[in-house]
Scaffold this active site. Structure first.
Site, mmCIF file in Angstrom:
data_model
loop_
_atom_site.group_PDB
_atom_site.id
_atom_site.type_symbol
_atom_site.label_atom_id
_atom_site.label_comp_id
_atom_site.label_asym_id
_atom_site.label_seq_id
_atom_site.Cartn_x
_atom_site.Cartn_y
_atom_site.Cartn_z
ATOM 1 N N HIS A 62 -2.286 -15.410 -20.982
ATOM 2 C CA HIS A 62 -1.694 -15.024 -19.755
ATOM 3 C C HIS A 62 -1.804 -13.493 -19.698
ATOM 4 O O HIS A 62 -1.066 -12.977 -18.868
ATOM 5 C CB HIS A 62 0.073 -15.264 -19.849
ATOM 6 N N ASP B 115 3.021 -9.417 -24.858
ATOM 7 C CA ASP B 115 3.736 -8.475 -25.699
ATOM 8 C C ASP B 115 2.944 -7.893 -26.525
ATOM 9 O O ASP B 115 3.169 -6.571 -27.048
ATOM 10 C CB ASP B 115 5.145 -8.953 -25.944
HETATM 11 P P1 OAD Z 1 10.135 -19.709 -22.028
HETATM 12 O O1 OAD Z 1 11.362 -18.674 -22.057
HETATM 13 O O2 OAD Z 1 10.154 -20.731 -21.108
HETATM 14 O O3 OAD Z 1 10.797 -20.647 -23.409
HETATM 15 C C1 OAD Z 1 11.147 -20.146 -24.792
HETATM 16 C C2 OAD Z 1 11.182 -21.241 -25.625
HETATM 17 O O4 OAD Z 1 11.523 -20.753 -26.957
HETATM 18 C C3 OAD Z 1 12.354 -22.287 -25.260
HETATM 19 O O5 OAD Z 1 11.819 -23.681 -25.341
HETATM 20 C C4 OAD Z 1 13.410 -21.627 -26.413
HETATM 21 O O6 OAD Z 1 14.079 -23.063 -26.722
HETATM 22 C C5 OAD Z 1 12.454 -21.383 -27.477
HETATM 23 N N1 OAD Z 1 13.098 -20.313 -28.367
HETATM 24 C C6 OAD Z 1 13.955 -19.415 -27.947
HETATM 25 N N2 OAD Z 1 14.132 -18.600 -29.263
HETATM 26 C C7 OAD Z 1 13.621 -18.865 -30.353
HETATM 27 C C8 OAD Z 1 13.215 -19.102 -31.810
HETATM 28 N N3 OAD Z 1 14.046 -18.076 -32.231
HETATM 29 N N4 OAD Z 1 12.303 -19.691 -32.437
HETATM 30 C C9 OAD Z 1 11.929 -20.719 -31.818
HETATM 31 N N5 OAD Z 1 12.135 -21.134 -30.524
HETATM 32 C C10 OAD Z 1 12.766 -20.206 -29.707
HETATM 33 O O7 OAD Z 1 8.829 -19.201 -22.598
HETATM 34 P P2 OAD Z 1 7.619 -19.780 -22.568
HETATM 35 O O8 OAD Z 1 7.672 -21.309 -22.737
HETATM 36 O O9 OAD Z 1 6.645 -18.853 -23.537
HETATM 37 O O10 OAD Z 1 4.277 -16.989 -17.837
HETATM 38 O O11 OAD Z 1 7.030 -19.388 -21.003
HETATM 39 C C11 OAD Z 1 5.697 -19.734 -20.700
HETATM 40 C C12 OAD Z 1 5.508 -18.682 -19.338
HETATM 41 O O12 OAD Z 1 6.339 -18.719 -18.378
HETATM 42 C C13 OAD Z 1 5.301 -17.250 -20.088
HETATM 43 O O13 OAD Z 1 3.992 -17.014 -20.405
HETATM 44 C C14 OAD Z 1 5.355 -16.557 -18.662
HETATM 45 C C15 OAD Z 1 6.678 -17.137 -18.056
HETATM 46 O O14 OAD Z 1 6.863 -16.966 -17.119
HETATM 47 C C16 OAD Z 1 3.762 -16.050 -17.111
HETATM 48 O O15 OAD Z 1 4.330 -14.921 -16.816
HETATM 49 C C17 OAD Z 1 2.550 -16.358 -16.265
#
Ligand code: OAD
Length: 236
Positions: free
Chosen positions: A115, A100
């Site tokens: 990514h 983003d």
């Molecule tokens: P996810 O959507 O899988 O996970 C988001 C994480 O953030 C979860 O563990 C939530 O508990 C946590 N969370 C949510 N709100 C929060 C807050 N305010 N403070 C702290 N934690 C919070 O996203 P990613 O792990 O980033 O890849 O996903 C990894 C990849 O999967 C992304 O980069 C994307 C996606 O598909 C690609 O597009 C290749």
């Protein structure tokens, strides 16, 4: 919290890995949380070369929607805390899975975007990569000057990560005395593999997440809550 604060104060080398959770408080939906579905699709159904080959317009509609949300969002206190931390630590590397650009807009420099970047577009015919900030895009799917179909400059499931960026991310992770894992479900590899890599290389690993993750039990300190609240506290 107190221990984590001290580790961060004493470290001369720190790396941080962020995920969608750090941008959640800016109003960008995470992938696996509530609001992660767009129409009836999951990220895994759209962020793939196969989905793009099948229906480039549908995939672009999703990206165009996300680009619109991001364009109207602002970086939050979590993004800003990492800018402050970088100014204080001798060697600081920010690795993000987010596409983003909110870390850049908060003022972070040299962000390792493993990514890719949602504001970049790449021609599937001539390979030319350019930045396009227009929201919404005037044509979906967009085309290159050469006539070829443009794709988002992001990494899709099944695709390799950008070589140099990934090498730098691994190097910084190995060198880190403290490794922060913020707002990522830590289930998408190879990015999630940086967590055990940091641990194996001897770093103190601090996790900040609303929920438990597969690594919560293995890290040195797991802080449960919002990144926008906990990060400013932990760097204080
Ligand atoms: P996810 O959507 O899988 O996970 C988001 C994480 O953030 C979860 O563990 C939530 O508990 C946590 N969370 C949510 N709100 C929060 C807050 N305010 N403070 C702290 N934690 C919070 O996203 P990613 O792990 O980033 O890849 O996903 C990894 C990849 O999967 C992304 O980069 C994307 C996606 O598909 C690609 O597009 C290749």
């Amino acid at each position: 919290m107190q221990r984590a604060r001290e580790w961060l104060r004493e470290a001369s080398s720190v790396a941080a890995l962020t995920g969608a959770g750090i941008s959640a408080e800016s109003g960008i939906p995470t992938f696996r949380g509530a609001g992660g579905l767009w129409r009836e699709f999951r990220a895994e159904d759209l962020a793939t070369p196969e989905a793009f080959a099948r229906d480039p317009r549908l995939v672009w509609e999703w990206y165009d929607w996300r680009r619109g949300l991001i364009a109207h969002a602002e970086p939050n206190a979590g993004h800003r805390a990492l800018v402050e931390l970088a100014q204080r630590v001798e060697r600081f590397t920010l690795i993000t899975q987010n596409v983003d650009g909110l870390h850049d807009r908060a003022g972070s420099r040299d962000v390792l975007k493993v990514h890719g970047d949602i504001w970049m577009v790449r021609c599937t015919a001539c390979g030319r990569q350019t930045r396009d900030d227009r929201v919404p895009l005037p044509e979906l799917p967009p085309h290159c000057e050469c006539g070829g179909l443009l794709r988002p400059g992001v990494v899709w499931f099944g695709e390799p990560l950008p070589d140099n960026v990934w090498r730098e991310a691994e190097r910084a992770t190995r060198q880190a005395e403290v490794f922060l894992v913020i707002g990522t479900a830590a289930v998408v590899y190879p990015a999630a593999g940086l967590v055990p890599l940091a641990k194996a290389a001897g770093a103190k690993v601090i996790e900040i997440n609303l929920d438990e993750t597969p690594y919560s039990a293995q890290v040195d300190c797991s802080l449960r809550g919002r990144a926008g609240e906990l990060l400013p506290e932990v760097i204080a």
